[in-house]
Structures are given as C-alpha cells and as structure tokens.
Design a protein around this motif. Structure first.
Motif, PDB file in Angstrom:
ATOM      1  N   ILE A  75       0.839  -1.203   0.000  1.00 45.65           N
ATOM      2  CA  ILE A  75       0.000   0.000   0.000  1.00 45.65           C
ATOM      3  C   ILE A  75       0.874   1.252   0.000  1.00 45.65           C
ATOM      4  O   ILE A  75       0.586   2.230  -0.703  1.00 45.65           O
ATOM      5  N   THR A  76       1.959   1.227   0.767  1.00 46.26           N
ATOM      6  CA  THR A  76       2.880   2.362   0.806  1.00 46.26           C
ATOM      7  C   THR A  76       3.507   2.598  -0.561  1.00 46.26           C
ATOM      8  O   THR A  76       3.614   3.745  -1.025  1.00 46.26           O
ATOM      9  N   LEU A  77       3.929   1.538  -1.232  1.00 43.98           N
ATOM     10  CA  LEU A  77       4.526   1.668  -2.564  1.00 43.98           C
ATOM     11  C   LEU A  77       3.533   2.245  -3.564  1.00 43.98           C
ATOM     12  O   LEU A  77       3.866   3.140  -4.346  1.00 43.98           O
ATOM     13  N   ILE A  78       2.313   1.763  -3.523  1.00 45.36           N
ATOM     14  CA  ILE A  78       1.280   2.280  -4.423  1.00 45.36           C
ATOM     15  C   ILE A  78       1.004   3.752  -4.127  1.00 45.36           C
ATOM     16  O   ILE A  78       0.893   4.575  -5.047  1.00 45.36           O
ATOM     17  N   ALA A  79       0.941   4.112  -2.852  1.00 42.42           N
ATOM     18  CA  ALA A  79       0.706   5.508  -2.465  1.00 42.42           C
ATOM     19  C   ALA A  79       1.851   6.406  -2.927  1.00 42.42           C
ATOM     20  O   ALA A  79       1.620   7.535  -3.378  1.00 42.42           O
ATOM     21  N   LEU A  80       3.089   5.912  -2.823  1.00 43.70           N
ATOM     22  CA  LEU A  80       4.233   6.700  -3.281  1.00 43.70           C
ATOM     23  C   LEU A  80       4.167   6.964  -4.785  1.00 43.70           C
ATOM     24  O   LEU A  80       4.488   8.058  -5.246  1.00 43.70           O
ATOM     25  N   PHE A  81       3.740   5.962  -5.543  1.00 46.38           N
ATOM     26  CA  PHE A  81       3.628   6.172  -6.989  1.00 46.38           C
ATOM     27  C   PHE A  81       2.495   7.133  -7.330  1.00 46.38           C
ATOM     28  O   PHE A  81       2.622   7.950  -8.232  1.00 46.38           O
ATOM     29  N   PHE A  82       1.387   7.062  -6.582  1.00 44.47           N
ATOM     30  CA  PHE A  82       0.314   8.026  -6.808  1.00 44.47           C
ATOM     31  C   PHE A  82       0.748   9.437  -6.409  1.00 44.47           C
ATOM     32  O   PHE A  82       0.274  10.419  -6.980  1.00 44.47           O
ATOM     33  N   ALA A  83       1.652   9.544  -5.440  1.00 45.68           N
ATOM     34  CA  ALA A  83       2.159  10.849  -5.009  1.00 45.68           C
ATOM     35  C   ALA A  83       3.213  11.405  -5.969  1.00 45.68           C
ATOM     36  O   ALA A  83       3.630  12.544  -5.821  1.00 45.68           O
ATOM     37  N   GLY A  84       3.669  10.604  -6.921  1.00 47.00           N
ATOM     38  CA  GLY A  84       4.597  11.088  -7.939  1.00 47.00           C
ATOM     39  C   GLY A  84       6.057  10.821  -7.652  1.00 47.00           C
ATOM     40  O   GLY A  84       6.923  11.540  -8.149  1.00 47.00           O
ATOM     41  N   ILE A  85       6.366   9.771  -6.901  1.00 52.18           N
ATOM     42  CA  ILE A  85       7.771   9.479  -6.601  1.00 52.18           C
ATOM     43  C   ILE A  85       8.542   9.142  -7.867  1.00 52.18           C
ATOM     44  O   ILE A  85       9.734   9.417  -7.970  1.00 52.18           O
ATOM     45  N   HIS A  86       7.872   8.562  -8.856  1.00 53.63           N
ATOM     46  CA  HIS A  86       8.550   8.211 -10.101  1.00 53.63           C
ATOM     47  C   HIS A  86       9.052   9.451 -10.841  1.00 53.63           C
ATOM     48  O   HIS A  86      10.027   9.375 -11.581  1.00 53.63           O
ATOM     49  N   LYS A  87       8.431  10.601 -10.622  1.00 52.66           N
ATOM     50  CA  LYS A  87       8.917  11.846 -11.230  1.00 52.66           C
ATOM     51  C   LYS A  87       9.998  12.483 -10.367  1.00 52.66           C
ATOM     52  O   LYS A  87      10.912  13.123 -10.882  1.00 52.66           O
TER      53      LYS A  87
END
Length: 130
Positions: A75-87
C-alpha cells in the motif's frame, strides 16, 4: 549586445542552471533511497507471502490480513507512486532534458549537471547533399 555581455549572460544562465540542478540532487537522493527501501520491503513481504503454505488455503483477503508487512509495504509503494515518486527520482534529468530541447534552437546543449555545451555554428556556405 556585444560579445562580452553575451558571454556574461551565458555564464549567469549556466550558474543558475547548475545551482538549480545541484539543489535538486539531495532531495532526489532521498526519494531514491525511500523508493529502494519500500521496494525491498515489498519484495521481501511478497516472497514471504508467496512461500507461506496457508496462502493457497485461505481467501485472498485473509492471506493479506495474515501478512501485514507485505500489505502495508505494498500500500505504501502504491501511495508513493500516486504521489509522484517516479517523477521525483528523475527530476534533474527531466529539467536537463527540457533545457536541452530549448537550447537546441540556439546551437547549445547542457549535460546532466547543468553545464552548458556550446555547439559550433552551422556554416551557411557549406552545402549538404542528401
């Protein structure tokens, strides 16, 4: 504008660009470390979840309930990607790429640290044959 003023402007632009890119580096490093840690936790939790013999015997949601480490890290990983960590982990590269696009019109480029690269002017008298 004379050559000296143009050179000073280019130096000022280069200083500002390198300053901006270097200011992004510490934050980018922190975001990369967070992404690595959460990814490793998710992979470890997934491995433990998959090798558990009870996973096949109970329902999907029950197996997730039995493995809270995997569930929370996923859930934390998914939340980080929704928050834009990949950018955020590639922010300096994005800035440099956009600058290269704009600078190409002026026969210039820049490296990943923001240093300007001056390209030779095209010779208007030379003919290129295709």
């Amino acid at each position: 504008m004379n050559s000296l003023e143009q050179a000073e402007d280019l130096k000022a632009f280069e200083r500002r660009l390198t300053e901006y890119v270097s200011c992004l580096q510490p934050a980018t490093g922190r975001w990369r470390m967070i992404l690595i840690v959460v990814s490793v936790c998710t992979a470890t939790g997934a491995w433990n979840w998959l090798i558990d013999p009870d996973t096949q015997k109970v329902s999907f949601f029950s197996s997730l309930w039995n493995h809270p480490f995997f569930t929370i890290s996923c859930i934390t990983l998914i939340a980080l990607f929704f928050a834009g960590i990949h950018k955020r982990v590639v922010a300096p590269s994005i800035i440099a790429a956009r600058c290269r696009t704009v600078l190409a019109e002026y026969n210039m480029s820049c490296d990943d640290t923001g240093k300007l690269i001056l390209k030779p002017r095209p010779n208007p008298h030379s003919k290129t044959f295709a």
